[in-house]
Every structure is written in C-alpha cells, then in structure tokens.
Design a protein around this motif. Structure first.
Motif, PDB file in Angstrom:
ATOM      1  N   LYS A  47      49.010  36.007  31.113  1.00  0.00           N
ATOM      2  CA  LYS A  47      49.046  34.650  31.377  1.00  0.00           C
ATOM      3  C   LYS A  47      47.782  34.090  31.810  1.00  0.00           C
ATOM      4  CE  LYS A  47      52.155  33.799  35.252  1.00  0.00           C
ATOM      5  NZ  LYS A  47      53.411  33.186  35.444  1.00  0.00           N
ATOM      6  N   ARG A  48      47.209  34.881  32.582  1.00  0.00           N
ATOM      7  CA  ARG A  48      45.796  34.505  33.477  1.00  0.00           C
ATOM      8  C   ARG A  48      44.948  34.723  32.503  1.00  0.00           C
ATOM      9  NH1 ARG A  48      46.678  38.016  39.334  1.00  0.00           N
ATOM     10  NH2 ARG A  48      48.557  36.869  39.760  1.00  0.00           N
ATOM     11  N   PRO A  49      43.742  34.335  32.999  1.00  0.00           N
ATOM     12  CA  PRO A  49      42.382  34.113  31.912  1.00  0.00           C
ATOM     13  C   PRO A  49      41.713  35.384  31.811  1.00  0.00           C
ATOM     14  CG  PRO A  49      41.960  32.682  33.736  1.00  0.00           C
ATOM     15  CD  PRO A  49      43.471  33.063  33.907  1.00  0.00           C
ATOM     16  N   HIS A  50      42.151  36.426  32.560  1.00  0.00           N
ATOM     17  CA  HIS A  50      41.625  37.670  32.888  1.00  0.00           C
ATOM     18  C   HIS A  50      42.439  38.956  32.992  1.00  0.00           C
ATOM     19  CE1 HIS A  50      42.907  37.732  36.990  1.00  0.00           C
ATOM     20  NE2 HIS A  50      42.623  36.447  37.117  1.00  0.00           N
ATOM     21  N   ILE A  51      42.031  40.215  32.770  1.00  0.00           N
ATOM     22  CA  ILE A  51      43.005  41.342  33.053  1.00  0.00           C
ATOM     23  C   ILE A  51      42.812  41.641  34.568  1.00  0.00           C
ATOM     24  CG2 ILE A  51      42.603  42.240  30.685  1.00  0.00           C
ATOM     25  CD1 ILE A  51      40.633  44.139  32.099  1.00  0.00           C
ATOM     26  N   ALA A  52      43.858  42.851  34.874  1.00  0.00           N
ATOM     27  CA  ALA A  52      43.543  43.634  36.295  1.00  0.00           C
ATOM     28  C   ALA A  52      44.626  42.890  37.312  1.00  0.00           C
ATOM     29  CB  ALA A  52      42.312  43.623  36.905  1.00  0.00           C
ATOM     30  N   GLY A  53      45.540  41.851  36.783  1.00  0.00           N
ATOM     31  CA  GLY A  53      46.544  41.460  37.965  1.00  0.00           C
ATOM     32  C   GLY A  53      46.081  40.999  39.147  1.00  0.00           C
ATOM     33  N   ASN A  54      46.623  41.508  39.992  1.00  0.00           N
ATOM     34  CA  ASN A  54      46.481  41.059  41.388  1.00  0.00           C
ATOM     35  C   ASN A  54      45.134  41.966  41.943  1.00  0.00           C
ATOM     36  OD1 ASN A  54      47.919  39.028  41.567  1.00  0.00           O
ATOM     37  ND2 ASN A  54      49.546  39.997  42.995  1.00  0.00           N
ATOM     38  N   MET A  55      44.843  42.897  41.131  1.00  0.00           N
ATOM     39  CA  MET A  55      43.561  43.867  41.694  1.00  0.00           C
ATOM     40  C   MET A  55      42.336  43.043  41.398  1.00  0.00           C
ATOM     41  SD  MET A  55      46.315  45.440  41.684  1.00  0.00           S
ATOM     42  CE  MET A  55      46.759  45.305  40.097  1.00  0.00           C
ATOM     43  N   TYR A  56      42.332  42.035  40.325  1.00  0.00           N
ATOM     44  CA  TYR A  56      41.165  41.396  39.812  1.00  0.00           C
ATOM     45  C   TYR A  56      40.108  41.241  40.942  1.00  0.00           C
ATOM     46  CZ  TYR A  56      38.319  38.094  37.407  1.00  0.00           C
ATOM     47  OH  TYR A  56      37.053  37.398  36.685  1.00  0.00           O
ATOM     48  N   ASP A  57      38.816  41.590  40.676  1.00  0.00           N
ATOM     49  CA  ASP A  57      37.546  41.209  41.431  1.00  0.00           C
ATOM     50  C   ASP A  57      36.527  40.719  40.576  1.00  0.00           C
ATOM     51  OD1 ASP A  57      36.811  43.723  40.414  1.00  0.00           O
ATOM     52  OD2 ASP A  57      36.945  44.674  42.435  1.00  0.00           O
ATOM     53  N   GLU A  58      35.571  39.957  41.367  1.00  0.00           N
ATOM     54  CA  GLU A  58      34.540  39.467  40.550  1.00  0.00           C
ATOM     55  C   GLU A  58      33.368  39.120  41.548  1.00  0.00           C
ATOM     56  OE1 GLU A  58      35.306  35.805  38.533  1.00  0.00           O
ATOM     57  OE2 GLU A  58      36.256  34.810  40.225  1.00  0.00           O
ATOM     58  N   TYR A  59      32.215  38.883  40.975  1.00  0.00           N
ATOM     59  CA  TYR A  59      31.072  38.568  41.885  1.00  0.00           C
ATOM     60  C   TYR A  59      31.184  37.003  42.342  1.00  0.00           C
ATOM     61  CZ  TYR A  59      29.416  43.085  41.546  1.00  0.00           C
ATOM     62  OH  TYR A  59      29.272  44.521  41.906  1.00  0.00           O
ATOM     63  N   ASP A  60      31.127  36.660  43.367  1.00  0.00           N
ATOM     64  CA  ASP A  60      30.981  35.110  43.629  1.00  0.00           C
ATOM     65  C   ASP A  60      29.782  34.442  43.596  1.00  0.00           C
ATOM     66  OD1 ASP A  60      29.834  35.814  46.021  1.00  0.00           O
ATOM     67  OD2 ASP A  60      31.273  35.112  47.594  1.00  0.00           O
ATOM     68  N   ASP A  61      29.576  33.295  43.658  1.00  0.00           N
ATOM     69  CA  ASP A  61      28.305  32.522  43.586  1.00  0.00           C
ATOM     70  C   ASP A  61      27.013  33.005  44.144  1.00  0.00           C
ATOM     71  OD1 ASP A  61      29.595  30.957  41.841  1.00  0.00           O
ATOM     72  OD2 ASP A  61      29.759  29.261  43.040  1.00  0.00           O
ATOM     73  N   ALA A  62      27.555  33.744  45.698  1.00  0.00           N
ATOM     74  CA  ALA A  62      26.658  34.352  46.450  1.00  0.00           C
ATOM     75  C   ALA A  62      26.172  35.777  46.180  1.00  0.00           C
ATOM     76  CB  ALA A  62      26.953  34.338  47.793  1.00  0.00           C
ATOM     77  N   GLY A  63      27.016  36.338  44.936  1.00  0.00           N
ATOM     78  CA  GLY A  63      26.457  37.512  44.322  1.00  0.00           C
ATOM     79  C   GLY A  63      27.360  38.548  45.110  1.00  0.00           C
ATOM     80  N   ILE A  64      28.340  38.106  46.035  1.00  0.00           N
ATOM     81  CA  ILE A  64      29.235  39.216  46.522  1.00  0.00           C
ATOM     82  C   ILE A  64      30.523  39.805  45.930  1.00  0.00           C
ATOM     83  CG2 ILE A  64      30.638  39.986  48.583  1.00  0.00           C
ATOM     84  CD1 ILE A  64      27.273  39.294  49.282  1.00  0.00           C
ATOM     85  N   LEU A  65      30.945  40.726  45.744  1.00  0.00           N
ATOM     86  CA  LEU A  65      32.047  41.112  44.789  1.00  0.00           C
ATOM     87  C   LEU A  65      33.310  41.195  45.806  1.00  0.00           C
ATOM     88  CD1 LEU A  65      33.276  42.562  42.379  1.00  0.00           C
ATOM     89  CD2 LEU A  65      33.052  44.836  43.578  1.00  0.00           C
ATOM     90  N   VAL A  66      34.162  39.927  45.287  1.00  0.00           N
ATOM     91  CA  VAL A  66      35.178  39.547  46.025  1.00  0.00           C
ATOM     92  C   VAL A  66      36.618  39.806  45.150  1.00  0.00           C
ATOM     93  CG1 VAL A  66      33.834  37.641  47.563  1.00  0.00           C
ATOM     94  CG2 VAL A  66      35.196  37.217  45.126  1.00  0.00           C
ATOM     95  N   HIS A  67      37.809  40.060  46.049  1.00  0.00           N
ATOM     96  CA  HIS A  67      39.166  40.043  45.397  1.00  0.00           C
ATOM     97  C   HIS A  67      39.513  38.695  45.496  1.00  0.00           C
ATOM     98  CE1 HIS A  67      39.138  44.718  46.632  1.00  0.00           C
ATOM     99  NE2 HIS A  67      38.314  44.474  45.983  1.00  0.00           N
ATOM    100  N   ARG A  68      40.013  38.323  44.336  1.00  0.00           N
ATOM    101  CA  ARG A  68      40.616  37.019  44.087  1.00  0.00           C
ATOM    102  C   ARG A  68      42.015  36.749  44.394  1.00  0.00           C
ATOM    103  NH1 ARG A  68      36.384  33.601  44.732  1.00  0.00           N
ATOM    104  NH2 ARG A  68      34.919  33.982  43.221  1.00  0.00           N
TER     105      ARG A  68
END
Ligand code: FAD
Ligand code: UDP
Length: 412
Positions: A47-68
């Motif tokens: 149902k979310r717009p991405h895979i990986a469930g609660n483990m999903y991480d991505e780079y934020d606007d400052a270029g830091i890899l964060v866990h969402r």
C-alpha cells in the motif's frame, strides 16, 4: 536485476501462483523464497509508494541516508538468518551504542557497571557492583522487574534508581503506561547488564546493510518471477467471502479481480484492517518523527540518545553513526510516541501486548483459520513485538512449508 513494478489494474491475476501482501521482511523473504525454491510467480501488493516496509531508508534533502520509519539496527544470533540476508547485501559491522541523557549527563543504556559509576560515584559503585555480581553473577542480564523483587537494601536502592531514572518516564512516554502496566517482556528487552559492555545488543551478528535497507530489498525483490504493485491496499482489492452471515463467521475464500484465488495468500498487514475493524480496532502505539539537519559533522556522541528523565520525545537518533556515512553535515531524528487513532493518517508501529488485546487479536485470527491457503506472518499480522531477525526466521520457516506444499502439488 531491478524490481518489476506493475499497476494493479494492468496485471493478470491468473498469471500468479501466490499473492503476498506487504513488502517488509516478512513479505519479501517469502516472495523471494517462493520464486527461488518453487519457481512460483509471486504478486506483491504494497500500500505504500515504496518497498521495504518499516526498514525503508532514503537520502534526505541534505544527502544523509535516513530511516523513514524509525531507526533500524540489524542484530541476530541466527547464522541462518544472517547468511540468508548476506546474499542480498554486504554488511557494515556496526555495533549500536545508546546513552541515556540523565539531566544533561550521559549514562550507558542498558544500565551497566559504567552507568553505576556515573550514578553513584566510583566508591559506592564498586560496592554495589560487587553485590550485583555476588547476587546475580558477573556478565549477567537482570530485568528491572527481577531487580526490584530482590530483598537486599542496597540493591533495592539500585533498582529504585534504575526504575526512576531509566524506565519510568521513558516507558510512560512510549506506551502511555507505567513499567508495571506494560507487558514484562517489553522492559525485559533492555535489562540491567552486570558488565562493562556498553553495546545495546550482544548478538553475534550485528550491522547495517552497506548501501542501506532499500537497496537490500531491491536486490531481494529483483527477480523475474516477482511483480510488485505499489500504492495498492489489499483491503481495497480483496473480496472476502464468509461461510455464513454471523459476526464470527469464518473466511470461505478471497477473490482477487473477480476470481477466488487458490494459491497461497501471505498477509503481513494489520489483521483488524482486513476485516474492516468488525470487532473494534486493535490497539497499537504510533510514532511521529521529526528530522533536523545541522551544518556540523556530528550532533550526538553515539547512534541514539534516550531521554529517560526529560523532554517529550523518547529518543534521538543520528543516522551517520549507524550508516557510517561521512560528510560535513548531519541529520538527527526525534521520536514522539502517540496513541494510534487514525489508520488513514498514522502507522501502527507497536502492538500493545496484554491479555485483553491478545484475546481481541485471537478473535480476528480465528476468522482466518478456515482458509487453508491464507497465511499470517509479521509484526502486524501476528500482533507481536518482533525484531527483524525473528521476522526473517519466521518467513524462512513459512516459506519452507509453502515450498514443500507447492512441490507436492506440482508432483501430483
Ligand atoms: P513491516 O516492515 O511493517 O511491513 C509490512 C508491510 O505491509 C508495510 O510495507 C505495509 O505498508 C504493508 N501493508 C500493511 N497493510 C497492507 C495492506 N492492507 N495492503 C498492502 N500493504 C499493506 N527491529 C530490529 O531488528 N532492529 C531495530 O533496530 C528495530 N527498530 C525498530 C524501530 C521502530 C520505531 C519500529 C516500529 C520497529 C523496529 N524494529 C526493529 C522492528 C522491525 O521494524 C520489524 O521487525 C519489521 O518491520 C517487521 O517486518 P514486517 O514485514 O512484519 O512488517
Ligand atoms: N526502555 C526504557 N528506557 C530506556 C530504554 C528502554 O524505559 O532507556 C523500556 C521502554 O518501555 C521501551 C522498552 O524498554 O519501550 C523497550 O526498549 P527498546 O529500546 O527495545 O524499544 P524499541 O527500540 O523497540 O522501541
């Protein structure tokens, strides 16, 4: 290879042998195992717009890899689990350290011999440590409940200190309940440790996927036989048929796109949502995350600081400590715990374990018992407080059963 994404309204359901709801570790491991071990064509509905469930991480606007969805540190004693995940990513050998902010002084959590010296001063601490060693043994883990049950006067002072300064306020913030009110297994996750070991976990295998969790999941789900439909809520595409019209009537079948689906359906979402909350909603705690970016290399001395006596957030995590990322700026994340009240706006993060809630869950689970191709797995679907390693282990076990059944079916 990359993940095969498809729009739900463009798929042909007849071309799939199995349907998996949710792309966290529970759903993704099962999907990959069915594809690898039984040549099954698997549809994942997420149902979310991405895979990986609660483990999903991505780079934020400052270029830091964060866990969402909260800080995720992998730790496991199972070689089977770690070996399985190693196929999909290299790992950084990160060991998590947590400090409690005790009115501005940092103290290791779990509370240990080093914390004892900070709390009581070196001389008194030496005596108390000796008593703890004599009473419980060296390098032993003692839950706060066990410590509070002891009858030695001096150790009662330690128990009282730890209770008031580590557990009471944090637990009230996190659960809206006192440590006495939460299930004992909850506070037992962070026992007093009669040790100098300052790590949060002592498991054999600990670390972080070298390029992050999302990349690991892309690797796991990148398979010819797996198709992922994002932004698709199972509750909107499943037609449930029941044995009769009564409130506790059990499931007879699940139809997808107009046809009863006969292959395995693996469901990893909240069970009450599937049944439109017919017995009332299952209680959960949710979280709000607040991110802050600073033009400093590091903001905190370690991965996580727990605010055990002050502040209205529970903890702050600084991702660069976890991921090993280098650079001149940093992002931290504050966690605010909230009651789970609105499924449209909030995420159910923590099942609130007690006899009443488990019985409530069991009433929902009973509705699914009659449908042999329907399988519940995961932290939400099982209403449990599972870490990632246990989820992967359970998913491997379920896959083994499903693969054996599929092979038996194929042989017939
Ligand atoms: P999830 O990861 O929640 O995946 C379920 C998926 O199903 C989600 O993607 C969801 O969108 C999808 N879904 C749900 N309902 C539907 C539906 N109706 N239709 C379609 N899709 C649906 N564990 C650790 O080992 N170490 C840690 O450091 C750690 N930290 C944590 C921190 C926080 C704040 C939280 C909340 C948990 C933490 N955990 C940690 C636990 C870890 O998150 C879980 O063990 C893991 O996420 C469970 O995987 P899962 O697949 O069961 O569930
Ligand atoms: N806990 C606490 N103080 C702490 C750390 C933990 O009171 O400094 C209690 C609290 O009730 C928390 C539980 O122990 O919910 C489990 O902590 P853990 O760090 O395992 O929580 P999670 O990472 O799963 O949120």
């Amino acid at each position: 290879m990359s993940v095969n994404y498809a729009k739900f309204n463009e798929i042909d359901i007849e071309s799939f042998d199995a349907v998996v709801v949710g792309s966290g570790f529970a759903g993704s491991v099962v999907a990959r195992q069915l594809a690898d071990m039984a040549d099954m064509r698997v549809l994942i509905i997420e149902k979310r717009p991405h895979i990986a469930g609660n483990m999903y991480d991505e780079y934020d606007d400052a270029g830091i890899l964060v866990h969402r969805y909260g800080p995720h540190i992998f730790h496991a004693n199972s070689q089977r689990v770690f070996n399985y995940l190693r196929q999909f990513s290299g790992w950084l050998g990160y060991q998590h350290h947590v400090l409690a902010d005790w009115y501005g002084t940092y103290m290791p959590v779990p509370f240990n011999k080093n914390s004892m010296e900070i709390a009581f001063g070196p001389e008194k601490a030496a005596r108390l440590i000796q008593k703890l060693v004599d009473t419980y043994g060296d390098e032993r883990k003692v839950t706060i409940n066990e410590l509070r049950e002891g009858d030695d006067e001096e150790l009662a002072e330690v128990a009282d200190f730890v209770y008031k300064n580590v557990f009471l306020y944090y637990t009230q913030k996190q659960w809206g309940q006192t440590p006495e009110e939460v299930d004992p297994s909850v506070t037992a996750r962070v026992p007093v440790f009669v040790s100098r070991d300052d790590r949060y976990f002592q498991d054999t295998y600990q670390g972080m996927p070298i390029y992050g969790y999302t990349r690991l999941f892309e690797e796991m789900l990148g398979h010819d036989s797996i198709t992922v439909c994002l932004n698709t809520d199972a509750t909107g595409v499943f037609d449930l048929e029941f044995l009769d019209g009564s409130e506790d009537s059990k499931l007879k079948s699940i139809s997808i796109l107009g046809k009863a689906f006969e292959g395995p359906i693996v469901y990893t979402g909240p069970l009450d949502e599937l049944f439109i909350g017919r017995f009332g909603r299952l209680p959960y705690r949710s979280l709000d995350f607040v991110y802050e970016t600073y033009d400093e290399e590091y903001r905190l001395p370690c991965g996580t600081v727990n605010y055990t006596v002050t502040e209205d957030y529970t903890r702050i995590t600084e991702f660069k400590h976890l991921t090993g990322q280098k650079g001149p700026n940093t992002t931290i994340m504050k966690e605010y715990s909230r009651p789970y009240e609105d499924p449209d706006r909030q995420i159910p993060y923590y099942a609130i374990l007690n006899d009443e809630n488990v019985a409530h869950y069991e009433r929902y689970r009973a509705l699914t018992e009659s449908l042999p191709n329907f399988h519940l797995i995961g932290r939400l679907a099982e209403y449990k407080y599972y870490n990632m390693d246990k989820i992967v282990e359970n998913a491997l076990d379920l896959s083994r059963e499903l693969v054996a059944a599929a092979k038996e079916h194929q042989a017939r």
